[in-house]
Design an enzyme around this catalytic site. Sequence first.
Site, mmCIF file in Angstrom:
data_model
loop_
_atom_site.group_PDB
_atom_site.id
_atom_site.type_symbol
_atom_site.label_atom_id
_atom_site.label_comp_id
_atom_site.label_asym_id
_atom_site.label_seq_id
_atom_site.Cartn_x
_atom_site.Cartn_y
_atom_site.Cartn_z
ATOM 1 N N LYS A 35 0.844 -1.199 0.000
ATOM 2 C CA LYS A 35 0.000 0.000 0.000
ATOM 3 C C LYS A 35 0.876 1.245 0.000
ATOM 4 C CE LYS A 35 -3.702 1.999 2.916
ATOM 5 N NZ LYS A 35 -4.556 1.715 4.101
ATOM 6 N N SER A 112 -9.224 1.571 3.226
ATOM 7 C CA SER A 112 -8.434 2.365 2.303
ATOM 8 C C SER A 112 -7.361 1.564 1.571
ATOM 9 C CB SER A 112 -7.773 3.519 3.063
ATOM 10 O OG SER A 112 -6.894 3.040 4.064
ATOM 11 N N SER A 136 -9.490 -0.806 7.370
ATOM 12 C CA SER A 136 -8.955 -0.662 6.013
ATOM 13 C C SER A 136 -8.311 -1.904 5.427
ATOM 14 C CB SER A 136 -7.948 0.494 5.972
ATOM 15 O OG SER A 136 -8.617 1.717 6.161
#
Length: 432
Positions: A35, A112, A136
Amino acid sequence: MAKTSESGAFVEKFILQPTSSSQQLPLSGLTFAVKDIFDVDGYVTGFGNPDWKRTHSAATLTAPAVLDVLEGGATCVGKTIMDEMAYCINGENIHYGTPTNPCAPDRVPGGSSSGSAVAVGAGLVDFSLGSDTGGSVRVPASYCGILGFRPSHDAISTSGVIPMAQSFDTVGWFARDPAVLNRVGRVLLHLPNVNPVRPSQIFIPEDCFSLSSIPSARTTGVLIKSIEKLFGGSILKHVNLGDYVKEKVPSSHHFMAKGNDHAYNIPSLAALSSSMRLLQRYEFKKNHAEWITTVNPNLGPRLSERIWDAVRSPEENIGIYRSVQTELRAALTDLLKDEGILVLPTVPGDPPKLQMDLASLEVFRARAFSLLSIAGVSGFCQVSIPLGMHNNLPVSISLLAKHGSDAFLLNLVEALYDTIQEEAGFAEKFTN
């Protein structure tokens, strides 16, 4: 900005080789993605927003979590798209594009850590790293039909990871295979190999499942049959979690004064959610208000209002939030003891459609955070397990274990997984 990979998962492609060529390493031969919240030496950490990337320099060190899996023998193939500033659980990004949910292309992938989940779900990598503050990792794992693990809070170093809210930030990971999920976890958590332990009790809170729109035959029914096959039914217990939290977490009453009486909420769990989101907002403001007010970044319209609300929020007395955290951890530790498991819906229903209307989305989010805040506030570890498809959309269930029981939970997932998938297949066949 154009997407740079299949499924739109990646914001930047590159190769980082393992630090050793030994074939004996636990992650040898595996590929992973990261990420874009993790520092990688020589690359600017983008945090989901072009203005952030434009105003920050390249990292000079690589985050310890990334180094750990490289040292474990895995190869990194790039950075993945995320929600801007990690401030959403939808997975939509107006700047870099929204990664395509591999299970349901007309639905959000979840955020996210959207790109990290999609990269795994689409088979582009064997596993990926994400971060989980409010949900997330767990949410996109559920939406994309894969495994997602949120570890015990503070169990894995978040150094070199841009903070969202330190009281809740964790380094999590995704995989399609429970054995890979376990191997990655042992590397990240620096765990020795230990024999699986039989769970002592498995608690099913019926009130929490009442928040879900998915039929119980596709969630708790699947799990109960799997547990009965493997461990016998005597360890299954039913509990009303809302009543338990209301009694055992008196500080949460401070957050039940108003706004928590909707039919779609359990008041005591909605209070946990309120306390978590207020403390997150406070810490996010401390971390990022100066940059936001100085740069005035271009933010997606659905996020901009929430982020600016956080920046402009009044100073909080955070003592009451800390009390809620302390009381909830003690209460759930007392309930679960050493080898107990709490079962929850990961999310309250089907993945929302892309660009869902805000009113419907807010109801869904309220239910979701009531469920997600249980692990978030307590700091417990949680895993989201896929249960196949229902009405052509992915279904999941979550298991929680007490803080520090990560190895136990990882082993349990691996032991249960095949049986759960078999039962889920039967259920899918007869309920779709």
